[in-house]
Write a protein that holds these residues in place. Structure first.
Motif, PDB file in Angstrom:
ATOM      1  N   TRP A   1      -1.795  -2.401  -3.281  1.00  0.00           N
ATOM      2  CA  TRP A   1      -0.635  -2.813  -4.063  1.00  0.00           C
ATOM      3  C   TRP A   1      -0.968  -3.014  -5.533  1.00  0.00           C
ATOM      4  O   TRP A   1      -0.135  -2.780  -6.401  1.00  0.00           O
ATOM      5  N   SER A   2      -2.187  -3.439  -5.831  1.00  0.00           N
ATOM      6  CA  SER A   2      -2.552  -3.716  -7.224  1.00  0.00           C
ATOM      7  C   SER A   2      -3.093  -2.482  -7.935  1.00  0.00           C
ATOM      8  O   SER A   2      -3.199  -2.475  -9.164  1.00  0.00           O
ATOM      9  N   GLY A   3      -3.448  -1.466  -7.160  1.00  0.00           N
ATOM     10  CA  GLY A   3      -4.042  -0.277  -7.761  1.00  0.00           C
ATOM     11  C   GLY A   3      -5.547  -0.345  -7.913  1.00  0.00           C
ATOM     12  O   GLY A   3      -6.168   0.609  -8.380  1.00  0.00           O
ATOM     13  N   VAL A   4      -6.143  -1.443  -7.497  1.00  0.00           N
ATOM     14  CA  VAL A   4      -7.583  -1.632  -7.661  1.00  0.00           C
ATOM     15  C   VAL A   4      -8.372  -0.826  -6.635  1.00  0.00           C
ATOM     16  O   VAL A   4      -9.441  -0.281  -6.932  1.00  0.00           O
ATOM     17  N   SER A   5      -7.846  -0.744  -5.416  1.00  0.00           N
ATOM     18  CA  SER A   5      -8.570  -0.063  -4.334  1.00  0.00           C
ATOM     19  C   SER A   5      -7.889   1.237  -3.962  1.00  0.00           C
ATOM     20  O   SER A   5      -6.665   1.295  -3.848  1.00  0.00           O
ATOM     21  N   THR A   6      -8.699   2.271  -3.775  1.00  0.00           N
ATOM     22  CA  THR A   6      -8.192   3.576  -3.357  1.00  0.00           C
ATOM     23  C   THR A   6      -9.038   4.121  -2.210  1.00  0.00           C
ATOM     24  O   THR A   6     -10.166   3.662  -1.980  1.00  0.00           O
ATOM     25  N   PHE A   7      -8.504   5.111  -1.532  1.00  0.00           N
ATOM     26  CA  PHE A   7      -9.146   5.667  -0.350  1.00  0.00           C
ATOM     27  C   PHE A   7      -8.705   7.121  -0.253  1.00  0.00           C
ATOM     28  O   PHE A   7      -7.519   7.403  -0.407  1.00  0.00           O
TER      29      PHE A   7
ATOM     30  N   THR B   1       0.837  -1.192   0.000  1.00  0.00           N
ATOM     31  CA  THR B   1       0.000   0.000   0.000  1.00  0.00           C
ATOM     32  C   THR B   1       0.876   1.247   0.000  1.00  0.00           C
ATOM     33  O   THR B   1       1.886   1.320   0.699  1.00  0.00           O
ATOM     34  N   MET B   2       0.480   2.219  -0.824  1.00  0.00           N
ATOM     35  CA  MET B   2       1.181   3.500  -0.863  1.00  0.00           C
ATOM     36  C   MET B   2       0.187   4.598  -0.505  1.00  0.00           C
ATOM     37  O   MET B   2      -0.994   4.528  -0.864  1.00  0.00           O
ATOM     38  N   GLY B   3       0.674   5.614   0.167  1.00  0.00           N
ATOM     39  CA  GLY B   3      -0.213   6.706   0.556  1.00  0.00           C
ATOM     40  C   GLY B   3       0.435   8.057   0.337  1.00  0.00           C
ATOM     41  O   GLY B   3       1.653   8.163   0.199  1.00  0.00           O
TER      42      GLY B   3
ATOM     43  N   ARG C   1      -1.051   4.277  -9.631  1.00  0.00           N
ATOM     44  CA  ARG C   1       0.302   3.737  -9.565  1.00  0.00           C
ATOM     45  C   ARG C   1       0.617   2.987 -10.836  1.00  0.00           C
ATOM     46  O   ARG C   1      -0.279   2.440 -11.507  1.00  0.00           O
ATOM     47  N   ASP C   2       1.895   2.950 -11.133  1.00  0.00           N
ATOM     48  CA  ASP C   2       2.423   2.175 -12.249  1.00  0.00           C
ATOM     49  C   ASP C   2       3.484   1.266 -11.657  1.00  0.00           C
ATOM     50  O   ASP C   2       4.624   1.708 -11.425  1.00  0.00           O
ATOM     51  N   ASN C   3       3.125   0.028 -11.386  1.00  0.00           N
ATOM     52  CA  ASN C   3       4.060  -0.876 -10.713  1.00  0.00           C
ATOM     53  C   ASN C   3       5.260  -1.228 -11.589  1.00  0.00           C
ATOM     54  O   ASN C   3       6.336  -1.538 -11.069  1.00  0.00           O
ATOM     55  N   ALA C   4       5.101  -1.161 -12.875  1.00  0.00           N
ATOM     56  CA  ALA C   4       6.235  -1.428 -13.767  1.00  0.00           C
ATOM     57  C   ALA C   4       7.307  -0.352 -13.607  1.00  0.00           C
ATOM     58  O   ALA C   4       8.500  -0.613 -13.827  1.00  0.00           O
ATOM     59  N   LYS C   5       6.886   0.847 -13.229  1.00  0.00           N
ATOM     60  CA  LYS C   5       7.822   1.956 -13.027  1.00  0.00           C
ATOM     61  C   LYS C   5       8.084   2.225 -11.548  1.00  0.00           C
ATOM     62  O   LYS C   5       8.813   3.171 -11.215  1.00  0.00           O
ATOM     63  N   ASN C   6       7.473   1.434 -10.671  1.00  0.00           N
ATOM     64  CA  ASN C   6       7.617   1.650  -9.228  1.00  0.00           C
ATOM     65  C   ASN C   6       7.300   3.087  -8.852  1.00  0.00           C
ATOM     66  O   ASN C   6       8.031   3.733  -8.083  1.00  0.00           O
ATOM     67  N   THR C   7       6.223   3.599  -9.414  1.00  0.00           N
ATOM     68  CA  THR C   7       5.876   4.999  -9.213  1.00  0.00           C
ATOM     69  C   THR C   7       4.403   5.129  -8.843  1.00  0.00           C
ATOM     70  O   THR C   7       3.548   4.448  -9.419  1.00  0.00           O
ATOM     71  N   VAL C   8       4.144   6.018  -7.899  1.00  0.00           N
ATOM     72  CA  VAL C   8       2.783   6.360  -7.489  1.00  0.00           C
ATOM     73  C   VAL C   8       2.568   7.830  -7.817  1.00  0.00           C
ATOM     74  O   VAL C   8       3.476   8.648  -7.683  1.00  0.00           O
ATOM     75  N   TYR C   9       1.364   8.137  -8.249  1.00  0.00           N
ATOM     76  CA  TYR C   9       1.039   9.495  -8.669  1.00  0.00           C
ATOM     77  C   TYR C   9      -0.115  10.062  -7.840  1.00  0.00           C
ATOM     78  O   TYR C   9      -0.946   9.325  -7.315  1.00  0.00           O
ATOM     79  N   LEU C  10      -0.135  11.365  -7.753  1.00  0.00           N
ATOM     80  CA  LEU C  10      -1.274  12.057  -7.166  1.00  0.00           C
ATOM     81  C   LEU C  10      -1.640  13.194  -8.113  1.00  0.00           C
ATOM     82  O   LEU C  10      -0.924  14.191  -8.181  1.00  0.00           O
ATOM     83  N   GLN C  11      -2.713  13.005  -8.848  1.00  0.00           N
ATOM     84  CA  GLN C  11      -3.208  14.048  -9.737  1.00  0.00           C
ATOM     85  C   GLN C  11      -4.120  14.954  -8.925  1.00  0.00           C
ATOM     86  O   GLN C  11      -5.109  14.487  -8.352  1.00  0.00           O
ATOM     87  N   MET C  12      -3.775  16.221  -8.892  1.00  0.00           N
ATOM     88  CA  MET C  12      -4.528  17.185  -8.082  1.00  0.00           C
ATOM     89  C   MET C  12      -5.152  18.227  -8.999  1.00  0.00           C
ATOM     90  O   MET C  12      -4.446  18.980  -9.666  1.00  0.00           O
ATOM     91  N   ASN C  13      -6.472  18.228  -9.043  1.00  0.00           N
ATOM     92  CA  ASN C  13      -7.222  19.190  -9.849  1.00  0.00           C
ATOM     93  C   ASN C  13      -8.042  20.099  -8.945  1.00  0.00           C
ATOM     94  O   ASN C  13      -8.301  19.756  -7.789  1.00  0.00           O
ATOM     95  N   GLY C  14      -8.433  21.234  -9.458  1.00  0.00           N
ATOM     96  CA  GLY C  14      -9.246  22.144  -8.668  1.00  0.00           C
ATOM     97  C   GLY C  14      -8.595  22.545  -7.364  1.00  0.00           C
ATOM     98  O   GLY C  14      -9.231  22.599  -6.315  1.00  0.00           O
ATOM     99  N   LEU C  15      -7.299  22.850  -7.451  1.00  0.00           N
ATOM    100  CA  LEU C  15      -6.542  23.147  -6.223  1.00  0.00           C
ATOM    101  C   LEU C  15      -7.071  24.395  -5.526  1.00  0.00           C
ATOM    102  O   LEU C  15      -7.481  25.370  -6.173  1.00  0.00           O
ATOM    103  N   LYS C  16      -7.048  24.324  -4.202  1.00  0.00           N
ATOM    104  CA  LYS C  16      -7.512  25.413  -3.361  1.00  0.00           C
ATOM    105  C   LYS C  16      -6.356  25.925  -2.505  1.00  0.00           C
ATOM    106  O   LYS C  16      -5.383  25.203  -2.280  1.00  0.00           O
ATOM    107  N   PHE C  17      -6.490  27.133  -2.009  1.00  0.00           N
ATOM    108  CA  PHE C  17      -5.451  27.711  -1.163  1.00  0.00           C
ATOM    109  C   PHE C  17      -5.133  26.777  -0.001  1.00  0.00           C
ATOM    110  O   PHE C  17      -3.974  26.596   0.379  1.00  0.00           O
TER     111      PHE C  17
END
Length: 122
Positions: free
Chosen positions: A51-57, A31-33, A70-86
């Motif tokens: 770990w599989s990317g199927v479940s999020t919270f 799990t990554m957070g 996440r892209d396990n082939a690249k060992n990378t987790v992403y956080l796409q942030m839209n509508g950012l607030k102060f």
């Protein structure tokens, strides 16, 4: 030993978007957070993915605006942030939980990155 390195932070206007990345070394099939900490405040949970990317919270404060993936082939987790607030301004940290539980508790996470600053101008 696992090492986590975040990138992608920066300065953005309110309503804008950023994508954070967390590159991991070592075994990362856990799990990554994402957490964040604003000046003078405690570290708070943002999002987690299993770990599989199927479940999020997500924290209620970001639900519908942020997306963790996440892209396990690249060992990378992403956080796409839209509508950012102060109030999204903070240092953002990625973390790894070896128990594989999908949890918002920072105490469950075993490894942490150094953080990346996100600043949202109003």
């Amino acid at each position: 030993q696992v090492q986590l390195v975040e990138s992608g932070g920066g300065l953005v206007q309110a309503g804008g978007s950023l994508r954070l990345s967390c590159a991991a070394s070592g075994r990362t099939s856990y799990t990554m957070g994402w957490f964040r900490q604003a000046p003078g405040k405690e570290r708070e949970f943002v999002a987690a993915i299993n770990w599989s990317g199927v479940s999020t919270f997500y924290a209620d404060s970001v639900k519908g605006r942020f997306t963790i993936s996440r892209d396990n082939a690249k060992n990378t987790v992403y956080l796409q942030m839209n509508g950012l607030k102060f109030e999204d301004t903070a240092v953002y940290y990625c973390a790894l939980d070896r128990t594989r539980a999908l949890t918002a508790s920072s105490g469950s996470y075993d490894y942490w990155g150094q953080g990346t600053q996100v600043t949202v101008s109003s």
